[in-house]
Design a protein around this motif. Structure first.
Motif, PDB file in Angstrom:
ATOM      1  N   TYR A  48       2.719   0.136   1.392  1.00 14.16           N
ATOM      2  CA  TYR A  48       2.663   1.577   1.141  1.00 14.16           C
ATOM      3  C   TYR A  48       3.961   2.103   0.514  1.00 14.16           C
ATOM      4  O   TYR A  48       3.933   2.820  -0.476  1.00 14.16           O
ATOM      5  CB  TYR A  48       2.342   2.311   2.461  1.00 14.16           C
ATOM      6  N   ASP A  49       5.096   1.708   1.089  1.00  8.26           N
ATOM      7  CA  ASP A  49       6.367   2.282   0.604  1.00  8.26           C
ATOM      8  C   ASP A  49       6.718   1.770  -0.793  1.00  8.26           C
ATOM      9  O   ASP A  49       7.162   2.534  -1.639  1.00  8.26           O
ATOM     10  CB  ASP A  49       7.479   1.987   1.620  1.00  8.26           C
TER      11      ASP A  49
ATOM     12  N   ASN B  40       4.569   3.605  -3.260  1.00  7.03           N
ATOM     13  CA  ASN B  40       5.012   4.986  -3.523  1.00  7.03           C
ATOM     14  C   ASN B  40       6.096   5.007  -4.586  1.00  7.03           C
ATOM     15  O   ASN B  40       6.090   5.852  -5.480  1.00  7.03           O
ATOM     16  CB  ASN B  40       5.550   5.624  -2.232  1.00  7.03           C
TER      17      ASN B  40
ATOM     18  N   SER C 136       5.198   6.593  -8.369  1.00  9.90           N
ATOM     19  CA  SER C 136       5.850   7.860  -8.734  1.00  9.90           C
ATOM     20  C   SER C 136       7.162   7.606  -9.465  1.00  9.90           C
ATOM     21  O   SER C 136       7.893   8.553  -9.733  1.00  9.90           O
ATOM     22  CB  SER C 136       6.116   8.693  -7.473  1.00  9.90           C
TER      23      SER C 136
ATOM     24  N   HIS D  99       8.801  10.379  -5.631  1.00 15.00           N
ATOM     25  CA  HIS D  99       8.346  10.866  -4.309  1.00 15.00           C
ATOM     26  C   HIS D  99       9.534  11.086  -3.384  1.00 15.00           C
ATOM     27  O   HIS D  99       9.495  11.926  -2.490  1.00 15.00           O
ATOM     28  CB  HIS D  99       7.331   9.885  -3.680  1.00 15.00           C
TER      29      HIS D  99
ATOM     30  N   TYR E 104      -6.419   2.795  -4.167  1.00 12.70           N
ATOM     31  CA  TYR E 104      -5.621   3.699  -5.011  1.00 12.70           C
ATOM     32  C   TYR E 104      -6.505   4.536  -5.929  1.00 12.70           C
ATOM     33  O   TYR E 104      -6.138   5.647  -6.305  1.00 12.70           O
ATOM     34  CB  TYR E 104      -4.505   2.926  -5.733  1.00 12.70           C
TER      35      TYR E 104
END
Ligand code: SAM
Length: 249
Positions: free
Chosen positions: A32-33, A36, A40, A44, A203
Motif C-alpha cells: 500500500y505505502d 501511494n 502520486s 500524497h 487499483y
C-alpha cells in the motif's frame, strides 16, 4: 428487490460492498505505502502534511484517525505533537486487520510508541459518545458503504467543540487538467497496481471509486446533515483532493 450500491463503476448488492472493499485492502496492504508513492509520484505526502497542518493538533487532545490504515496520518499527528512537546492520545482505527498489522509493523520499525490500534467499522463505532477532540479520515470515506452513517458516528464520538477533518480525492479537477488526469487515472494507476502490488483490479476499483464520490458541495451537505457546523472545504493540486472540515458545536 435487492438494494444496490456502487463498487467503483459496478452496482453491487449493498450488503456485499464492505466485504469487497475488505478484499481490496487485504490484497494491497503489504504494498500500500509503496503504491501511494508510485501512483502520486510522492505527492500524497504533501497532501497528508497539509492535512495535518490544517488539523493543527494540540497536545491535550484525543485524536481518532478513522480508516487510518497503515498509520500515515496518525504518525504525522504524533510527529507534530512531539515537536510541540506533547504526546496526545492517538487512536488509529480501521476495519481491515491486514492494514492495521502493516501499520503496527511500520510503527515498530520507526520505534513509535503510545499509539492505540483499533479494528472497528466507521459506520458503527464501538466507542463511547463524546470521547474525542478530533476525528480525521483520509482517503477512507469513499470506501465506506453508508457514508451518512459514518458521518453521524463521527459526530457522536466527538466532544462538543470537537473537530472533523476529511481528506479525499474529489471531482471535478481543473478542466484543463481533466484529460491528462483521466488518462493517468484509468491507464497508469491500474497498470502500476498490476506491476507493484500484483493486483490491477484493486487499483481499477480505487480509481473508479474516486469518480463515484460526491462532488465537494454535495459532500459538505452530507457533513452538515450529520449535525456539523461551520462546514467548509478547500482543495489542493488543482482540485484533485479536498479537505472538508466541520465542528461539533
Ligand atoms: N488513511 C490511510 C491513508 O491515508 O493512507 C489509509 C487510506 S486507505 C485508501 C482506505 C482505508 O479505509 C483502508 O485501510 C480500509 O480498510 C479502510 N476502510 C474501508 N471501509 C472502512 C470502514 N467501514 N471502517 C473503517 N475503515 C474502513
Amino acid at each position: 428487490m435487492t438494494e444496490t450500491t456502487s463498487f467503483g463503476f459496478q452496482d453491487v448488492p449493498t450488503q456485499d460492498k464492505q466485504g469487497m472493499v475488505g478484499e481490496v485492502f487485504s490484497s494491497v496492504a503489504a504494498d500500500y505505502d509503496r503504491m501511494n508513492d508510485a501512483m502520486s509520484l510522492g505527492v500524497h505526502r504533501l497532501w497528508k502534511n497539509t492535512f495535518v497542518k490544517q488539523i493543527n493538533p494540540r497536545h491535550d487532545e484525543a485524536f481518532l484517525d478513522v480508516a487510518g490504515g497503515t498509520g500515515d496520518i496518525a504518525f504525522r499527528i504524533q510527529d507534530k505533537l512531539a515537536k510541540r512537546g506533547g504526546i496526545g492520545e492517538i487512536t488509529v482505527l480501521d476495519i481491515n486487520a491486514e492494514m492495521l498489522a502493516e501499520g503496527r509493523r511500520r510503527a515498530e520499525e520507526q520505534s513509535r510508541e503510545d499509539l492505540i490500534w483499533l479494528e472497528d467499522n466507521a459506520e458503527a463505532l464501538e466507542l463511547p459518545d463524546s470521547s474525542f477532540d478530533c476525528y480525521s479520515i483520509a482517503f477512507g470515506i469513499r470506501n465506506v458503504t453508508n457514508i451518512p452513517a459514518a458521518l453521524s458516528e463521527a459526530h457522536r464520538v466527538l466532544k462538543r467543540g470537537g473537530r472533523f477533518f476529511c481528506l479525499e480525492f474529489t471531482a471535478p479537477v481543473l478542466p484543463a487538467l481533466e484529460p491528462i488526469y483521466k488518462a493517468y487515472s484509468f491507464n497508469v494507476i491500474p497498470w502500476l497496481g498490476g506491476r507493484i502490488a500484483g493486483d490491477r483490479a484493486s487499483y481499477q476499483y480505487l480509481v473508479e471509486s474516486i469518480r463515484k464520490f460526491p462532488a465537494k458541495p454535495a459532500f459538505a451537505d452530507l457533513i452538515r446533515q450529520a449535525g456539523f457546523s461551520n462546514v467548509r472545504f478547500n482543495t489542493m493540486s488543482a482540485g484533485i483532493v479536498a479537505v472538508h472540515s466541520g465542528w461539533k458545536l
